[in-house]
Design a protein around this motif. Structure first.
Motif, PDB file in Angstrom:
ATOM      1  N   SER A  46      29.993 -17.149  -1.271  1.00 42.64           N
ATOM      2  CA  SER A  46      29.382 -17.773  -0.095  1.00 42.64           C
ATOM      3  C   SER A  46      28.872 -19.161  -0.481  1.00 42.64           C
ATOM      4  CB  SER A  46      28.225 -16.917   0.424  1.00 42.64           C
ATOM      5  OG  SER A  46      28.693 -15.716   1.008  1.00 42.64           O
ATOM      6  N   ASP A  47      28.618 -19.984   0.538  1.00 40.43           N
ATOM      7  CA  ASP A  47      28.129 -21.340   0.277  1.00 40.43           C
ATOM      8  C   ASP A  47      26.807 -21.314  -0.486  1.00 40.43           C
ATOM      9  OD1 ASP A  47      30.252 -22.680   1.356  1.00 40.43           O
ATOM     10  OD2 ASP A  47      29.280 -23.121   3.276  1.00 40.43           O
ATOM     11  N   ARG A  68      35.754 -19.588   0.519  1.00 42.47           N
ATOM     12  CA  ARG A  68      34.722 -20.598   0.628  1.00 42.47           C
ATOM     13  C   ARG A  68      35.246 -21.920   1.157  1.00 42.47           C
ATOM     14  NH1 ARG A  68      30.348 -21.564  -1.488  1.00 42.47           N
ATOM     15  NH2 ARG A  68      31.097 -23.403  -2.554  1.00 42.47           N
ATOM     16  N   LEU A 128      23.888 -15.559   1.156  1.00 44.26           N
ATOM     17  CA  LEU A 128      23.915 -17.015   1.017  1.00 44.26           C
ATOM     18  C   LEU A 128      23.438 -17.406  -0.380  1.00 44.26           C
ATOM     19  CD1 LEU A 128      24.316 -19.747   2.547  1.00 44.26           C
ATOM     20  CD2 LEU A 128      21.838 -19.694   2.977  1.00 44.26           C
ATOM     21  N   TYR A 161      27.294 -22.259   7.476  1.00 43.32           N
ATOM     22  CA  TYR A 161      27.682 -21.928   6.109  1.00 43.32           C
ATOM     23  C   TYR A 161      28.836 -20.931   6.127  1.00 43.32           C
ATOM     24  CZ  TYR A 161      23.144 -23.943   4.878  1.00 43.32           C
ATOM     25  OH  TYR A 161      22.061 -24.781   4.741  1.00 43.32           O
ATOM     26  N   SER A 162      29.700 -21.039   5.133  1.00 44.15           N
ATOM     27  CA  SER A 162      30.796 -20.094   4.972  1.00 44.15           C
ATOM     28  C   SER A 162      30.305 -18.915   4.128  1.00 44.15           C
ATOM     29  CB  SER A 162      31.985 -20.768   4.282  1.00 44.15           C
ATOM     30  OG  SER A 162      33.035 -19.847   4.087  1.00 44.15           O
ATOM     31  N   ILE A 163      30.409 -17.716   4.688  1.00 45.78           N
ATOM     32  CA  ILE A 163      29.927 -16.512   4.031  1.00 45.78           C
ATOM     33  C   ILE A 163      31.125 -15.615   3.723  1.00 45.78           C
ATOM     34  CG2 ILE A 163      28.449 -14.466   4.232  1.00 45.78           C
ATOM     35  CD1 ILE A 163      26.907 -17.153   4.130  1.00 45.78           C
ATOM     36  N   ARG A 164      31.288 -15.245   2.471  1.00 43.31           N
ATOM     37  CA  ARG A 164      32.374 -14.342   2.083  1.00 43.31           C
ATOM     38  C   ARG A 164      31.910 -12.899   2.245  1.00 43.31           C
ATOM     39  NH1 ARG A 164      35.058 -11.824  -2.861  1.00 43.31           N
ATOM     40  NH2 ARG A 164      33.047 -12.026  -3.898  1.00 43.31           N
ATOM     41  N   TYR A 165      32.805 -12.045   2.754  1.00 44.56           N
ATOM     42  CA  TYR A 165      32.529 -10.615   2.775  1.00 44.56           C
ATOM     43  C   TYR A 165      33.824  -9.850   2.590  1.00 44.56           C
ATOM     44  CZ  TYR A 165      34.117 -10.231   7.700  1.00 44.56           C
ATOM     45  OH  TYR A 165      34.845 -10.230   8.856  1.00 44.56           O
ATOM     46  N   THR A 167      35.977 -14.375   5.729  1.00 42.99           N
ATOM     47  CA  THR A 167      34.832 -15.275   5.792  1.00 42.99           C
ATOM     48  C   THR A 167      34.209 -15.218   7.176  1.00 42.99           C
ATOM     49  OG1 THR A 167      36.245 -17.158   6.375  1.00 42.99           O
ATOM     50  CG2 THR A 167      35.705 -16.869   4.048  1.00 42.99           C
ATOM     51  N   ASP A 172      28.458 -11.230   0.681  1.00 39.99           N
ATOM     52  CA  ASP A 172      27.848 -12.122  -0.311  1.00 39.99           C
ATOM     53  C   ASP A 172      26.681 -12.838   0.365  1.00 39.99           C
ATOM     54  OD1 ASP A 172      29.886 -11.390  -1.996  1.00 39.99           O
ATOM     55  OD2 ASP A 172      30.802 -13.380  -2.139  1.00 39.99           O
TER      56      ASP A 172
END
Length: 476
Positions: free
Chosen positions: A218-219, A76, A213, A167-171, A161, A211
């Protein structure tokens, strides 16, 4: 998971299933007497014998109940994206900014100001370190398991990411070849809820778990009406009162300005398929994630190969499903949760290890499957700054599409999987969805609850493989 989990539910008798956590962790694919294998009689899915590679990944325990896999909080951080850029910049063009994230545990903190947040965070840490069922705070069901995920055959699971709309998105991703699969979690969960599926499926597929939003790591942007509400608390009381009137009049007045809608999440899934996956993909989902997938498939059919929906949210709190006489009262409650301290107090009451454990024991068919590791992976992201706003926004979201609104628009094959012991999304109601033209099957899992992918991966993983195998070679 589903937001309806927050409502009081009558207790129900429970008959323990023979599908125990030990069976799953020791890679036993043989089904128990209470959970039958999927009898895919309606459609000719090719039969396969589940091997250790296609079964659940093993889990390990650490002293103090800390889960074996470190959480990718660094995903993130704005500076973690490669190419010399920030994760918060750009993201709307090209294939998006993708970077592997370093791993470390996230700090615990609600992000809400005042002593209330500190107390909730302190309770969370204390309970996680001191309430385990086994020695040293570790669940006995997990403590008996030797080894770790690294002991299981299969590709490594990487955390990355992706920059989407700034926006920062985690996966997470696993596997390097084969048909692509995108896993989408439910309410209050994250890509970690696919811990028993990512590696097993990655043996013969390119697997991604995202993840959404506002969830996981994620953000979590603050909804505009929450910003205005806080300004109102500082002196603009008239504006705050106007927000309450809008909520009573429209029951979902704020959803138009919220980022946390099925339309937005559906677009997030489509953009991820386009920018990261790079080809049309199968979407496999749980609970609320099923509505996200239906939205994506209905709006962008060329991007989606097929849908496998596990215990999809029926959205029984939707405005259309509320009695007319209850709507003003529901709207008033939603307004109070959003615009007063009542919402944060309510969140604090459920954002504790004890409360999360109790909720999970409601919805899992086998309470023994609710370990300290599971509680931690559900709770910890919910203690991040901004999580309270996402929580309140979604439980007050009574608008948007219903599954029955979207299914007629879907062109790809849809397979439903349903845990029969789900107390939130009754299988009797779920069966009403199987007659739509796009639906190719409705598989039921006796003794399994709301989250089959986590509770019964030895059933779900082979089911996913059969579905993807059949429809990878079928023209849409």
């Amino acid at each position: 998971m589903d937001s309806s989990l927050l409502l009081p539910r009558p207790s129900r008798p429970f008959t323990p299933s023979q599908s125990t956590v030990r069976n799953a962790f020791q890679l036993k694919a043989k089904p128990s007497s209470s959970i039958s294998p999927c009898a895919l009689s309606a459609k000719p899915f090719p039969r396969k014998t589940a091997s250790a590679r296609t079964c659940v990944s093993a889990a390990a325990a650490r002293p103090g109940g800390i889960p074996p896999r470190e959480v990718a909080h660094a995903a993130r951080q704005r500076g973690s994206c490669g190419n010399g850029g920030s994760a918060g910049n750009g993201g709307s063009g090209g294939r998006g900014t993708v970077a592997a994230a370093s791993l470390k545990r996230p700090p615990v903190g609600l992000g809400a100001e005042g002593a209330l947040a500190e107390e909730v965070a302190a309770e969370a840490v204390e309970d996680l370190l001191g309430e385990g069922e086994g020695e040293g705070g570790t669940s006995a069901a997990v403590a008996d398991v030797a080894g770790s995920e690294s002991d299981v055959d299969g590709p490594v699971v990487e955390t990355r990411t992706w920059s989407w709309r700034g926006y920062s998105i985690r996966y997470q991703t696993s596997g390097s070849e084969g048909p692509p699969i995108l896993l989408i979690h439910g309410f209050g969960a994250s890509s970690d809820h696919w811990r028993h599926n990512l590696r097993a499926l990655g043996v013969s597929h390119r697997v991604f778990a995202i993840d959404l939003l506002g969830y996981g790591y994620s953000d979590k942007p603050t909804p505009p009406y929450r910003i205005k509400g806080r300004e109102g608390q500082e002196g603009q009381q008239g504006q705050q009162g106007q927000q309450g009137q809008q909520a009573v009049a429209g029951s979902d007045a704020s959803s138009a300005s919220s980022e946390f809608t099925f339309e937005n999440w559906g677009q997030q899934a489509v953009d991820f398929v386009d920018q990261v996956v790079g080809e049309e993909a199968f979407l496999v989902t749980n609970s609320v994630g099923g509505v996200v997938a239906l939205q994506a498939a209905a709006s962008h059919p060329a991007k989606i190969r097929g849908l496998l929906l596990l215990n999809i949210s029926l959205r029984n709190l939707h405005l259309k499903k509320q009695p007319w006489f209850a709507r003003p009262f529901v709207a008033l409650l939603q307004s109070s949760l959003r615009s007063t301290s009542l919402g944060e107090q309510f969140f604090a009451s459920v954002a504790t290890p004890r409360a999360v454990r109790n909720v999970l024991r409601q919805c899992y068919g086998d309470p023994a499957a609710v370990t300290d590791e599971l509680v931690d992976l559900i709770l910890t992201p919910g203690l991040q700054p901004g999580a309270v706003d996402v929580f309140l926004d979604f439980i007050c979201y009574s608008g948007g599409p219903l599954p029955e609104d979207l299914l007629p628009k879907v062109q790809c094959p849809v397979l439903f999987g349903w845990g029969q012991a789900d107390p939130w999304e009754p299988v009797e109601q779920g069966r009403t969805l199987k007659d739509y033209p796009c639906v190719v099957g409705f598989e039921e899992f006796p003794g399994v609850g709301h989250c089959p992918q986590d509770e019964a991966p030895h059933i779900v993983n082979p089911l996913i493989e059969r579905f993807v195998s059949q429809y990878s070679t079928v023209d849409k």
